[in-house]
Design a protein around this motif. Structure first.
Motif, PDB file in Angstrom:
ATOM      1  N   HIS A 173      13.796   3.959   0.887  1.00 47.85           N
ATOM      2  CA  HIS A 173      12.420   3.605   0.540  1.00 47.85           C
ATOM      3  C   HIS A 173      11.883   2.546   1.489  1.00 47.85           C
ATOM      4  CE1 HIS A 173      15.020   0.766  -1.673  1.00 47.85           C
ATOM      5  NE2 HIS A 173      14.064  -0.115  -1.448  1.00 47.85           N
ATOM      6  N   GLU A 174      10.596   2.431   1.488  1.00 47.52           N
ATOM      7  CA  GLU A 174       9.910   1.392   2.236  1.00 47.52           C
ATOM      8  C   GLU A 174       8.761   0.863   1.386  1.00 47.52           C
ATOM      9  OE1 GLU A 174       7.878   2.792   5.684  1.00 47.52           O
ATOM     10  OE2 GLU A 174       7.456   4.764   4.817  1.00 47.52           O
ATOM     11  N   PHE A 175       8.487  -0.445   1.529  1.00 49.08           N
ATOM     12  CA  PHE A 175       7.422  -1.070   0.760  1.00 49.08           C
ATOM     13  C   PHE A 175       6.128  -1.086   1.575  1.00 49.08           C
ATOM     14  CE2 PHE A 175      11.258  -3.100  -1.075  1.00 49.08           C
ATOM     15  CZ  PHE A 175      11.089  -2.667  -2.382  1.00 49.08           C
ATOM     16  N   ILE A 176       5.047  -0.742   0.899  1.00 54.54           N
ATOM     17  CA  ILE A 176       3.724  -0.732   1.543  1.00 54.54           C
ATOM     18  C   ILE A 176       2.791  -1.571   0.686  1.00 54.54           C
ATOM     19  CG2 ILE A 176       1.795   0.696   2.306  1.00 54.54           C
ATOM     20  CD1 ILE A 176       3.770   3.021   2.564  1.00 54.54           C
ATOM     21  N   PHE A 177       2.154  -2.558   1.294  1.00 56.76           N
ATOM     22  CA  PHE A 177       1.291  -3.465   0.543  1.00 56.76           C
ATOM     23  C   PHE A 177      -0.041  -2.808   0.202  1.00 56.76           C
ATOM     24  CE2 PHE A 177       4.164  -6.611   2.376  1.00 56.76           C
ATOM     25  CZ  PHE A 177       4.396  -7.415   1.271  1.00 56.76           C
ATOM     26  N   PHE A 178      -0.543  -3.188  -0.967  1.00 57.92           N
ATOM     27  CA  PHE A 178      -1.862  -2.729  -1.417  1.00 57.92           C
ATOM     28  C   PHE A 178      -2.695  -3.970  -1.712  1.00 57.92           C
ATOM     29  CE2 PHE A 178      -4.824  -1.647  -4.864  1.00 57.92           C
ATOM     30  CZ  PHE A 178      -5.499  -0.588  -4.289  1.00 57.92           C
ATOM     31  N   GLY A 179      -3.793  -4.141  -0.997  1.00 60.06           N
ATOM     32  CA  GLY A 179      -4.642  -5.314  -1.156  1.00 60.06           C
ATOM     33  C   GLY A 179      -4.721  -6.092   0.141  1.00 60.06           C
ATOM     34  N   ASP A 180      -5.591  -7.113   0.136  1.00 61.34           N
ATOM     35  CA  ASP A 180      -5.807  -7.898   1.361  1.00 61.34           C
ATOM     36  C   ASP A 180      -5.076  -9.227   1.348  1.00 61.34           C
ATOM     37  OD1 ASP A 180      -7.243  -9.299  -0.515  1.00 61.34           O
ATOM     38  OD2 ASP A 180      -9.209  -8.790   0.302  1.00 61.34           O
ATOM     39  N   GLY A 181      -4.422  -9.587   0.257  1.00 65.01           N
ATOM     40  CA  GLY A 181      -3.692 -10.846   0.187  1.00 65.01           C
ATOM     41  C   GLY A 181      -4.576 -12.048  -0.035  1.00 65.01           C
ATOM     42  N   ILE A 182      -5.890 -11.851  -0.040  1.00 63.59           N
ATOM     43  CA  ILE A 182      -6.826 -12.967  -0.259  1.00 63.59           C
ATOM     44  C   ILE A 182      -7.180 -13.066  -1.741  1.00 63.59           C
ATOM     45  CG2 ILE A 182      -9.100 -13.884   0.315  1.00 63.59           C
ATOM     46  CD1 ILE A 182      -8.877 -12.426   2.991  1.00 63.59           C
ATOM     47  N   THR A 183      -7.402 -11.925  -2.340  1.00 68.87           N
ATOM     48  CA  THR A 183      -7.632 -11.848  -3.783  1.00 68.87           C
ATOM     49  C   THR A 183      -6.642 -10.843  -4.363  1.00 68.87           C
ATOM     50  OG1 THR A 183      -9.306 -10.117  -3.532  1.00 68.87           O
ATOM     51  CG2 THR A 183     -10.076 -12.421  -3.580  1.00 68.87           C
ATOM     52  N   ASN A 184      -6.331 -11.009  -5.628  1.00 64.71           N
ATOM     53  CA  ASN A 184      -5.408 -10.070  -6.271  1.00 64.71           C
ATOM     54  C   ASN A 184      -6.027  -8.685  -6.328  1.00 64.71           C
ATOM     55  OD1 ASN A 184      -3.522 -12.083  -6.725  1.00 64.71           O
ATOM     56  ND2 ASN A 184      -4.360 -12.585  -8.747  1.00 64.71           N
ATOM     57  N   PRO A 185      -5.266  -7.635  -6.025  1.00 66.18           N
ATOM     58  CA  PRO A 185      -5.821  -6.278  -6.032  1.00 66.18           C
ATOM     59  C   PRO A 185      -6.074  -5.779  -7.455  1.00 66.18           C
ATOM     60  CG  PRO A 185      -3.473  -6.185  -5.642  1.00 66.18           C
ATOM     61  CD  PRO A 185      -3.828  -7.639  -5.651  1.00 66.18           C
ATOM     62  N   ASN A 186      -6.869  -4.717  -7.553  1.00 61.87           N
ATOM     63  CA  ASN A 186      -7.110  -4.063  -8.840  1.00 61.87           C
ATOM     64  C   ASN A 186      -5.912  -3.173  -9.171  1.00 61.87           C
ATOM     65  OD1 ASN A 186      -8.016  -1.887 -10.715  1.00 61.87           O
ATOM     66  ND2 ASN A 186      -9.947  -3.023 -10.608  1.00 61.87           N
ATOM     67  N   TYR A 187      -5.237  -3.506 -10.254  1.00 65.35           N
ATOM     68  CA  TYR A 187      -3.991  -2.803 -10.572  1.00 65.35           C
ATOM     69  C   TYR A 187      -4.237  -1.375 -11.056  1.00 65.35           C
ATOM     70  CZ  TYR A 187      -0.904  -6.778  -9.815  1.00 65.35           C
ATOM     71  OH  TYR A 187      -0.176  -7.783  -9.230  1.00 65.35           O
ATOM     72  N   ASN A 188      -5.389  -1.121 -11.650  1.00 62.59           N
ATOM     73  CA  ASN A 188      -5.702   0.254 -12.048  1.00 62.59           C
ATOM     74  C   ASN A 188      -5.821   1.158 -10.825  1.00 62.59           C
ATOM     75  OD1 ASN A 188      -5.729  -0.259 -14.813  1.00 62.59           O
ATOM     76  ND2 ASN A 188      -7.883  -0.840 -14.799  1.00 62.59           N
ATOM     77  N   GLU A 189      -6.452   0.646  -9.782  1.00 55.94           N
ATOM     78  CA  GLU A 189      -6.575   1.422  -8.546  1.00 55.94           C
ATOM     79  C   GLU A 189      -5.204   1.613  -7.882  1.00 55.94           C
ATOM     80  OE1 GLU A 189      -9.229   2.926  -7.446  1.00 55.94           O
ATOM     81  OE2 GLU A 189     -10.367   2.216  -9.185  1.00 55.94           O
ATOM     82  N   LEU A 190      -4.372   0.589  -7.963  1.00 57.63           N
ATOM     83  CA  LEU A 190      -3.039   0.693  -7.374  1.00 57.63           C
ATOM     84  C   LEU A 190      -2.236   1.787  -8.070  1.00 57.63           C
ATOM     85  CD1 LEU A 190      -0.673  -0.273  -5.647  1.00 57.63           C
ATOM     86  CD2 LEU A 190      -0.281  -2.105  -7.322  1.00 57.63           C
ATOM     87  N   VAL A 191      -2.286   1.836  -9.393  1.00 57.21           N
ATOM     88  CA  VAL A 191      -1.529   2.847 -10.139  1.00 57.21           C
ATOM     89  C   VAL A 191      -2.061   4.245  -9.846  1.00 57.21           C
ATOM     90  CG1 VAL A 191      -0.966   3.669 -12.461  1.00 57.21           C
ATOM     91  CG2 VAL A 191      -0.832   1.233 -11.942  1.00 57.21           C
ATOM     92  N   LYS A 192      -3.369   4.379  -9.676  1.00 53.40           N
ATOM     93  CA  LYS A 192      -3.954   5.697  -9.382  1.00 53.40           C
ATOM     94  C   LYS A 192      -3.443   6.263  -8.068  1.00 53.40           C
ATOM     95  CE  LYS A 192      -8.313   5.191 -11.939  1.00 53.40           C
ATOM     96  NZ  LYS A 192      -9.780   5.063 -11.821  1.00 53.40           N
ATOM     97  N   LYS A 193      -3.046   5.400  -7.149  1.00 48.75           N
ATOM     98  CA  LYS A 193      -2.542   5.859  -5.852  1.00 48.75           C
ATOM     99  C   LYS A 193      -1.268   6.691  -5.997  1.00 48.75           C
ATOM    100  CE  LYS A 193      -5.546   3.793  -3.065  1.00 48.75           C
ATOM    101  NZ  LYS A 193      -6.392   4.543  -2.112  1.00 48.75           N
ATOM    102  N   VAL A 194      -0.556   6.497  -7.096  1.00 50.98           N
ATOM    103  CA  VAL A 194       0.675   7.263  -7.310  1.00 50.98           C
ATOM    104  C   VAL A 194       0.355   8.719  -7.637  1.00 50.98           C
ATOM    105  CG1 VAL A 194       2.778   7.430  -8.714  1.00 50.98           C
ATOM    106  CG2 VAL A 194       1.858   5.191  -8.094  1.00 50.98           C
ATOM    107  N   THR A 195      -0.774   8.941  -8.301  1.00 50.96           N
ATOM    108  CA  THR A 195      -1.087  10.289  -8.789  1.00 50.96           C
ATOM    109  C   THR A 195      -1.488  11.245  -7.678  1.00 50.96           C
ATOM    110  OG1 THR A 195      -3.418   9.710  -9.183  1.00 50.96           O
ATOM    111  CG2 THR A 195      -1.861   9.280 -10.961  1.00 50.96           C
ATOM    112  N   THR A 196      -1.886  10.734  -6.526  1.00 51.60           N
ATOM    113  CA  THR A 196      -2.347  11.613  -5.450  1.00 51.60           C
ATOM    114  C   THR A 196      -1.206  12.343  -4.767  1.00 51.60           C
ATOM    115  OG1 THR A 196      -2.262   9.849  -3.798  1.00 51.60           O
ATOM    116  CG2 THR A 196      -4.307  10.082  -5.055  1.00 51.60           C
TER     117      THR A 196
END
Length: 931
Positions: free
Chosen positions: A521-544
């Motif tokens: 596996h490899e880790f891929i960041f989601f968000g810009d690191g300046i503000t906390n990302p939207n976790y609902n959008e992050l979870v939706k990325k799994v469904t694609t």
């Protein structure tokens, strides 16, 4: 695919265009009451197929055996008329029409479910029973096709057996390979239904052309390549011999017969093996297949020997497969039904169909198609057949299903065929023949399901896990939130693009190490690191299926997200809590007074005085300790009442009434002091916090603004579930913003998840959790729906918890505090003890005191009444004008006088009176003598 009615319509059109070369007979069929010399039974099979060739030999044997006893049918012969359909739907229709023209009482066949759907309409209309042991489509319902009877178990039970095997080995996803015909398609549909009941599924259906038309492996190769790139490695092949052979040849060439794959072939493969067809064992090494189970019997063994010695053509040497046994029994089912019909006085008559006679055509003579007058009666005898055949007991249930459907489960290996067990609809999976269970109560519990060891593809004895990562081992793309705050959970390592650290990452890596297989596996960041990302959008990325294969981090398990992804077992408990500024109430030199409310202190002190007064009254006249100067008596009263708190006892005895009052008071004091001690201990050892916010309820009813963490689900929860106006909500991005907003009054409280709050309170000690958690959830790792990795990771997380490793990871990252005292979840209002909690005991003490005083005063008044005459006698000259005040003074003096003194004086006066009376008596006696 043409529908059934379209097939029938097509056949009649062909007949019309054919010029009348087929249906030319005239007149009505025989209606004589005398049994015909020959009873005709039609059979529609392709003689160039394995099933047709086997059936033809079995029909001949059955016909010979039925006719060997002339008395069986009363001198009538049974004739099986075979129509070679040559795997052609058209020829099957023509054969059926011919049989219905020549007065056949029943038809055996057709061979395929496609034609069964078509010809059943003709059978229904002309009331001719149609029996088939190869067209086992589960959708051939007796409600729709009442004259169609399956004389072998429906494929519904075959698919049920396959589903039980899949769940037995712990697989959840399968791929189905099948031909696009009614039998294969509807069988796979039944398999899907059975798997769904077991919380499994068919993840992909690979549809191939009809077995009769497939000639090139192109379509097969295309589907196998697709399957090779999928997760599931459990493949069910529900097809026919020709297609099945081609599938395994190409699978072996594509490297799909290696370790990790699971192949389950339905009954077509076992039929090939039993029929002595030449098969390349290497192609099928490790494959599982099923065979209809037929109990061992003398009759079956004799028939097998007869088949080998006489029936089978020496040039072809076709072996006896299970369908040959069912073909033989099907003939006997018809023969026994005809016998029962004739013995009951029935006739075998045919008549013209009224509706067909009205149809006219230049070359069409439909009146030649005869309706079997006793068809419904013969059908009834057929479905009520009870006999012992080559296949075992033959009997139909009310729904026309066969009695006790069961299968042999076979494992193909290099050195031959190994039977690993059985499946029965009655007992499930077992390693002993299913007929041994029929006399016992059914037991389908998982602990009662057993199969012997299997050699899987690749020669391994280890059960494959049944799935792999997509696209042939591509590294899993794990999405992680690029957080701007609370980085103890997830954070970059020194600004790296893919190196991650934190509590959540350590839990994930520890769980992966417990798996029995590698997970690249490899880790891929989601968000810009300046503000906390939207976790609902992050979870939706799994469904694609494109962006991420999983999401790891501080992902809360909430209802909305569980509808689109599968979570692992929670690795940390969580829930929303309220945080508010507080003051510490126990930082006070007078904290020892806080266990009691002011009324409680007052009532307790009052009862010390009341009990002391009662004891003084009870003991004053009889106890020297309660006599003397007033100062001394007051000290004695206080000492006696307060000494009960320390369980002290004087050597001085008290009266019975005094002892009763003291015991009751001691009991009450024990309860009060123990409660006081417990409350004071709590106050001094646990931080007692005070705040106008007591919990979520007061927060909702207030008008203050509420802070929440950016990206958290808390915002939606408060607006949608708690109906808090969005205008009251203030987004906050970091612990520093939390502290500033609470200190300067920007927000009255903050609502966030417990792990964040615990980490926040470890650095900021002027705040505390108010009330209890008002939601219950946890954090887990998110995977695509039905992902087997989610299940394995859940098991690994449980393993971490049981070994204590999960707690160690928690302590390493999260167990820190810069505060000198705990900030636990306190209500802020210490539970003070009030009068309402003890009024019953105080009431008892009061009543006891009153009763004791009443008894005491009753005794004093009684003694005083005896004392008063003596006092009057003492006075030299009684005063008739004694005032009431004098009497009261005398009474009080009597009460104050020690009881012993009063008794002594009374006794003295009594002796004096006795002496006086004696003297007077002597004086009077002397006077009488002198006179």
């Amino acid at each position: 695919m043409l529908s059934s009615m379209n097939w029938v319509l097509l056949s009649f059109i062909i007949i019309v265009l054919g010029g009348g070369g087929l249906l030319l007979s005239e007149g009505a069929s025989s209606s004589s009451s005398k049994p015909p010399p020959v009873i005709k039974v039609g059979a529609i099979f392709g003689l160039n197929t394995m099933y047709g060739e086997t059936a033809n030999l079995a029909f001949k044997a059955a016909e010979e055996d039925v006719n060997s006893d002339p008395s069986f049918l009363g001198g009538t012969k049974l004739q099986i008329m075979m129509n070679d359909a040559k795997r052609s739907g058209f020829l099957s229709i023509m054969g059926a029409l011919q049989f219905m023209e020549t007065d056949a009482v029943a038809i055996i066949g057709p061979q395929t479910s496609i034609m069964a759907h078509v010809l059943s309409h003709l059978a229904n209309e002309l009331t001719v029973p149609m029996l088939s042991f190869t067209a086992l489509d589960p959708s051939l319902s007796p409600l729709q096709f009442p004259y169609f009877v399956q004389t072998a178990p429906s494929d519904l039970f075959l698919m049920r057996a396959v589903a039980d095997m899949i769940t037995y080995y712990g697989w959840s996803d399968v791929v189905a390979l099948y031909n696009d015909d009614d039998n294969s398609r509807n069988g796979v549909t039944a398999l899907g239904d059975e798997l769904e009941e077991r919380r499994c599924r068919i993840s992909y259906k690979a549809v191939l052309p009809l077995d009769v038309v497939i000639s090139s492996p192109v379509e097969i190769i295309e589907e196998l390549i697709k399957i090779r790139g999928m997760e599931s490695r459990v493949i069910v092949v529900n097809t026919f011999p020709n297609t099945g052979n081609m599938i395994f040849k190409e699978a072996e060439r594509l490297g799909m017969m290696e370790k990790g794959y699971v192949w389950i072939a339905t009954t077509w493969l076992s039929s090939l093996l039993d029929s002595n067809y030449r098969l390349d064992n290497k192609l099928f090494n490790g494959v599982l297949t099923l065979r209809l189970h037929t109990p061992d019997s003398r009759k079956k063994r004799d028939f097998a020997a007869r088949w080998k010695n006489k029936l089978s053509d020496n040039n072809k040497t076709i072996g006896l497969n299970v369908y040959g046994l069912y073909a033989y029994d099907t003939v006997w089912i018809i023969a026994r039904a005809v016998k029962a019909l004739l013995e009951a006085g029935g006739n075998l008559t045919f008549s013209n169909h009224a509706n067909l006679g009205s149809l006219k055509g230049e070359a069409l003579n439909l009146s030649a198609l005869s309706k079997f007058d006793q068809g419904s009666l013969l059908l009834d005898y057929i479905v009520h057949t009870k006999m012992s055949g080559l296949t075992g007991p033959v009997q139909f249930h009310l729904d026309r299903s066969m009695l006790h459907p069961s299968y042999d489960i076979i494992n193909l290996v290099d050195d031959g065929v190994h039977q690993i067990g059985y499946w029965s609809n009655y007992s499930g999976l077992s390693i002993v023949p299913p007929e041994s269970f029929y006399s016992k109560s059914p037991n389908r519990s998982s602990s009662n399901q057993h199969l012997n060891s299997v050699t899987w593809p690749g020669g391994t004895a280890t059960t494959p896990r049944g799935w792999v990562f997509r696209n042939n081992g591509r590294r899993l793309r794990i999405g992680v939130p690029d957080r701007a705050s609370f980085k103890d959970f997830v954070s970059r390592v020194n600004g790296s693009s893919n190196e991650v650290q934190g509590y959540c990452i350590d839990v994930f890596e520890a769980a992966v190490k417990l798996l029995s297989y590698p997970v690249p596996h490899e880790f891929i960041f989601f968000g810009d690191g300046i503000t906390n990302p939207n976790y609902n959008e992050l979870v939706k990325k799994v469904t694609t299926g494109v962006d991420f294969d999983a999401v790891v981090g501080d992902i809360a398990i909430v209802t909305r997200r569980t509808k689109i992804v599968d979570y692992t077992q929670p690795y940390i408990e969580s829930g929303l809590v309220v945080v508010a500024p507080v003051t510490r109430l126990n930082e006070n030199p007078w904290a020892f007074l806080r266990p009691f409310t002011l009324p409680m202190w007052g009532v307790t002190a009052s009862f010390f005085v009341i009990v002391g007064a009662a004891i003084w009254i009870l003991e004053h006249r009889i106890n020297d300790e309660f006599r003397g100067p007033p100062k001394r008596q007051i000290i004695t009263i206080l000492w006696f009442t307060f000494s009960t708190m320390f369980f002290s006892h004087r050597e001085t005895t008290v009266s019975t009434l005094g002892r009763m009052v003291l015991l009751i008071w001691l009991f009450v004091v024990l309860i009060i002091t123990s409660s006081y001690t417990a409350s004071l201990t709590s106050i001094l050892t646990v931080q007692q916090l005070n705040s106008p916010i007591k919990g979520v309820d007061t927060l909702i009813s207030s008008s203050g603004r509420i802070g929440f963490q950016v990206g958290s689900f808390a915002e939606n929860y408060m607006t949608e579930e708690l109906n808090i106006a969005r205008s009251r909500l203030v987004p906050l991005a970091s612990p520093e913003e939390y502290a500033n907003a609470l200190q300067n009054g920007t927000v009255a409280a903050i609502v966030d998840e417990r792990p964040y709050v615990d980490l926040f309170l470890s650095d900021y000690c002027k705040f505390a959790i108010r009330g209890q958690e008002f939601t219950r959830c946890g954090w887990g790792f998110a995977f695509p729906r039905d992902s087997p990795l989610a299940v394995d990771m859940s098991t690994a997380i449980l393993g971490l918890s049981e070994t204590g490793e999960l707690q160690k990871i928690h302590d390493r990252w999260l167990s820190k505090s810069n505060c000198s005292s705990p900030h636990g979840s306190q209500s802020g209002d210490s539970e003070q003890l009030n009068v309402h909690s003890f009024w019953g005991m105080f009431l008892v003490v009061g009543i006891v005191c009153l009763v004791a005083l009443f008894i005491h005063f009753f005794k004093i008044i009684h003694d005083f009444c005896k004392y008063t005459p003596e006092v009057v006698e003492e006075e030299a000259i009684p005063s008739p004008k004694r005032s009431r005040l004098t009497k009261l003074q005398t009474f009080l003096a009597f009460v104050d006088e020690k009881e012993e003194e009063t008794q002594r004086r009374l006794k003295k006066r009594k002796r004096h009176n006795n002496l006086s009376m004696n003297a007077n008596s002597i004086s009077r006696s002397a006077s009488r003598r002198s006179i």
